[in-house]
Design an enzyme around this catalytic site. Sequence first.
Site, PDB file in Angstrom:
ATOM      1  CB  SER A   1      -0.743   0.009   1.298  1.00  5.04           C
ATOM      2  OG  SER A   1      -0.204   0.173   2.122  1.00  5.04           O
ATOM      3  CE  LYS A   2      -2.666   4.436  -2.641  1.00  3.41           C
ATOM      4  NZ  LYS A   2      -2.972   3.026  -2.404  1.00  3.41           N
ATOM      5  NE  ARG A   3       0.473   0.659   5.852  1.00  3.71           N
ATOM      6  CZ  ARG A   3       1.074  -0.424   6.240  1.00  3.71           C
ATOM      7  NH1 ARG A   3       2.115  -0.557   6.741  1.00  3.71           N
ATOM      8  NH2 ARG A   3       0.162  -1.505   6.190  1.00  3.71           N
ATOM      9  CG  HIS A   4       4.327  -1.087   1.953  1.00  2.48           C
ATOM     10  ND1 HIS A   4       3.100  -1.380   2.109  1.00  2.48           N
ATOM     11  CD2 HIS A   4       4.820  -2.064   3.041  1.00  2.48           C
ATOM     12  CE1 HIS A   4       2.717  -2.367   3.016  1.00  2.48           C
ATOM     13  NE2 HIS A   4       3.921  -2.665   3.548  1.00  2.48           N
ATOM     14  N   GLY A   5       5.943   2.956   0.145  1.00  6.15           N
ATOM     15  CA  GLY A   5       6.702   3.758  -0.794  1.00  6.15           C
ATOM     16  C   GLY A   5       6.148   3.505  -2.162  1.00  6.15           C
TER      17      GLY A   5
END
Length: 447
Positions: A222-226
Amino acid sequence: MADKNTNIRVRFAPSPTGALHIGGGHTALFNWLWARHTGGKFILRIEDTDLVRSTKEYEQTIMDGMTWLGLDWDEGPDKGGDYGPYRQSERLDLYRKYAQQLTDEGRAYRDGEAVLFKVEPGQDISFDDMVYGRVEVMSDALKERDSDKLKDIVIIKSDGMPTYNYAVVIDDHLMAISHVIRGEDHISNTPKQILLYRALGWDVPTFAHLPMILGKDKKKLSKRHGATSVYEYRDMGYMPDSVFNFLALLGWSAGDDEIFTREKAARLFELSRVTRKPAVLDPDKMNFINQEHLKRLDPMTRLAMIRPFWEEMGLPVDKHDDTWLAEALTLMAGRGRTAKEMAEFSDYFVSFDPVKARWDGSDIAEDRKPGLRDFFAALFAVTDWTPEALEAQARKWTEERGVRMKDYAMPLRFVLTGMKVSPGIFEVAVHLGRDEVKRRLEHYGLI
RNA sequence: GGUCCCAUCGUCCAGAGGCCCAGGACACAGCCCUUUCAAGGCUGCGACGCGGGUUCGAACCCCGCUGGGACCGCCA
């Protein structure tokens, strides 16, 4: 697979609610591989039934992303085909027609504006997956959350649009899809769809689910994985060939050679060899693969890859000859894992400005300057301006005085590049040219 | 809570009962090369989750446990 099977038809069916995600790219890639391997057809279908989130812009972005990755499709909204239209929003009459048929047959019923498909208990809705093997499910498992009540399947929403589980069945059948290749997150949707195929009296296609791609924390990407969209990889300086190569390696392997082209992957690909375990995305491996592809590029193509990054840095790329720039990058080969890194590590070839900006020469002690001036003067005494001649001269000069080569090569490196690392400094000097080297030495008062 | 799926080095993959005291790649460490850093070469570190079976023999088969993932929406 000697005989080309033209009956094999696969599809990638994204919903245009965002750019092409790395997971979507992975799914599209495996569909493409299977189509190209078998000589079948790869279809692009846009699932835009979510009125509020779908946009034409995203649709275009997804197509651009696929094109960037090198995934070409045979039928789709932009190029047509015998099974169109290829946008679900343009197929509404079809969904209504079969919903009406199911309603007339008593298999479905209206609930307000919506239409629901009646789920009967006691039905075996197991299926054979080309990747996961036999998946055993009974219709009795299709229950409401925290309840034992069977949950009927919504096929038409109150707004008149079909639901995913319903539309996908209608479309895959009407588009003569032979293999449904999609993410493992759809494995539990499959039994519901099988119920629908049966009610409609249609053959069930072959299913092949792909392992999920997880982040470092083993959670769904998801987004928070870069970086999550393929464009982010492009902007960071990864080659499309590398992203393709890397994605292909998630859940599959071509054998001993891990660096390969699309063509080779398509030739070797086998659905039956796809892995079942969710794969964790490893940026280190991505970097390695990109570096390998960067090394294999021919000089002019490499230049085309690096150029936009130099331009973005505000460097006067146009002031130089393309061949000369490409040669500079050949010197850089193996240094830098992304095009962006390579551009940053080689800026001094394009302009002296970044060198001056990062190094003012003040860390060279005054009492060292006379010696350095002698050294540089000796270098300029060399008539044959080649790396070999310069190095020979430098070696001779330092040996005669019993001093270390590095004490003179490093200052030269700083003068020419403003960095402590670079390709062989005599090669850099030769490529920059006698006049430019002199100019940079003069700027620092070292000649 | 329910259903389904999965389980080999930190990570990605090989391994389809004896060829495996488990192989490759990335990462990591060391050495060589060397004017620097890479690249390249060499070496090393490092895994079959646990417990039961089945079998002459199990990483591979079965069962349980544990762990992980996905799904359970009138999103797709």
